[in-house]
Design an enzyme around this catalytic site. Structure first.
Site, PDB file in Angstrom:
ATOM      1  CD  GLU A 255      -5.755   9.616  25.931  1.00  0.00           C
ATOM      2  OE1 GLU A 255      -4.607   9.903  26.318  1.00  0.00           O
ATOM      3  OE2 GLU A 255      -6.742  10.370  26.077  1.00  0.00           O
ATOM      4  N   GLY A 353      24.051  -9.223  27.610  1.00  0.00           N
ATOM      5  CA  GLY A 353      24.682  -7.905  27.496  1.00  0.00           C
ATOM      6  C   GLY A 353      24.295  -7.157  26.235  1.00  0.00           C
TER       7      GLY A 353
END
Length: 392
Positions: A255, A353
């Site tokens: 995992e 931005g």
């Protein structure tokens, strides 16, 4: 003049992948381009991947390909699950529920299930009728699995289960859940009281709580699970009573390796997105890729991704060979996920931005990667494991 170097490190020499693996990847990539990519943004908005997609995956042989042909599988090696993990991760982290089903939960049944359990469940796990989940985390217990509070008290031919689980991936869709419980709350040491039960969705006393509203991984269904005098047949005990903790420890290597694989793919994608963006974006009359700061940032991130790729690929080979690499996998899970999380911020900064706008993929990567250093055992726990295995 030096040749331009490719930033797609996943295409570098990976000798553990054969021609059969390459053909499988190409087929899967075409499937994903047709069935997942055009729909993924809608699934993110819906906060759920439809079961119809799981069924299509099953129909193409992409669910549990490692299962023995005796139970309806293809008997393929772990490398095929790595490919599925990588290709789904390139689209988005929200598709990770498939990997949880394929390479995390179903292997528990393969390794510890009785013949009757395998015959009952595995074929339906392969054909998409059954979606699986594993329930370890509780509201008051995260990485401290030895001290979980969900109890299973023997009552004749049943266990009576009481407790709650939270942050369970595939929690909404799941038809079969591997649940970690305390069959002996008084065991000393505490981990010897942990067992695993297979809980069907129709079990009396079992219910689902909220579908949790997460910061990222929006299309990955995550839920609370509730057990109120849930009656689970003793025949649904997975493996031996009291052996749940060592079973979990044995399977967590795979995992956590897959966590590193997924985070590495995310890092590679962020690097690719950002490199392309800085070459196109103009500022002060020239491409921002021409600024030294940008070049240094890209150079550093590319180096870290390359280091991560070499390390993780080496661990994939060793894991496929059956080696015990728990310490190294713990290192990879910590280092790669932490590196990817740092990269997400650096890449968003280079987008300016626009990086904060949802229409740019880097914004989703920034949200999604934040959980990687936390799930499958926090990175702090990874460091504890590393230190312990060094005799500290």
């Amino acid at each position: 003049m030096a040749a331009t170097v490719s930033l797609d490190f996943s295409k570098s020499s990976r000798p553990f992948f054969s021609e059969e693996h390459s053909m499988f990847r190409e087929s899967l990539r075409k499937f994903i381009e047709k069935e997942a990519i055009p729909n993924f943004e809608q699934w993110e908005e819906d906060r759920l991947i439809p079961r119809s997609f799981w069924k299509k995956m099953a129909d193409q042989g992409y669910l549990c390909p490692q299962v023995d042909p005796a139970y309806g599988g293809l008997g393929l090696d772990f490398g095929f699950n790595v490919i599925i993990c990588e290709e789904l991760a390139r689209v988005g982290a929200g598709l990770g529920g498939v990997n949880i089903h394929n390479a995390i939960v179903v292997p528990y049944i393969e390794a510890y299930g009785t013949q009757e359990q395998k015959k009952k469940y595995l074929a339906d796990c392969i054909n998409g009728t059954i979606i699986t989940a594993i329930a370890m985390t509780e509201p008051g217990t995260g990485s401290d699995l030895a001290n979980l509070r969900t109890t299973a008290v023997r009552d004749g031919d049943h266990y009576v289960v009481n407790g709650q689980k939270t942050f369970i991936s595939n929690g909404i869709h799941s038809d079969l859940i591997v649940v970690a419980v305390k069959t002996d709350p008084h065991a000393k040491p505490a981990h010897k009281g942990v067992s695993l039960l297979l809980v069907d969705k129709d079990t009396p006393g079992f219910s689902r709580g909220r579908k949790l509203n997460k910061v990222g991984m929006h299309s990955q269904d995550t839920a609370e699970l509730i057990f109120e005098d849930a009656r689970v047949p003793v025949s649904n005990l997975l493996g031996a009573e009291g052996m749940g903790f060592p079973y979990l420890m044995q399977k967590l290597q795979q995992e956590r390796l897959l966590c590193a694989v997924g985070a590495l793919v995310a890092a590679e994608d962020m690097l690719h997105l950002t490199t392309a963006y800085v070459k196109e974006r103009q500022a002060f009359g020239r491409s921002i890729s021409s600024f030294q700061n940008t070049q240094f940032e890209i150079s550093e991130m590319a180096t870290e991704v390359q280091i991560g790729r070499v390390f993780v690929d080496d661990l994939i080979v060793k894991h496929m060979q059956g080696q015990d690499v728990v310490t190294q996998v713990s290192m990879a899970k910590w280092w790669v996920t932490d590196m990817a999380r740092r990269m997400s911020s650096r890449c968003m900064q280079l987008h300016g931005g626009y990086g904060y706008m949802e229409e740019y993929k880097i914004a989703r990567r920034y949200r999604d990667i934040a959980i990687s250093p936390i799930f499958a055992g926090t990175n702090e726990v990874m460091k504890i494991i590393i230190a312990k295995n060094f005799g500290l």
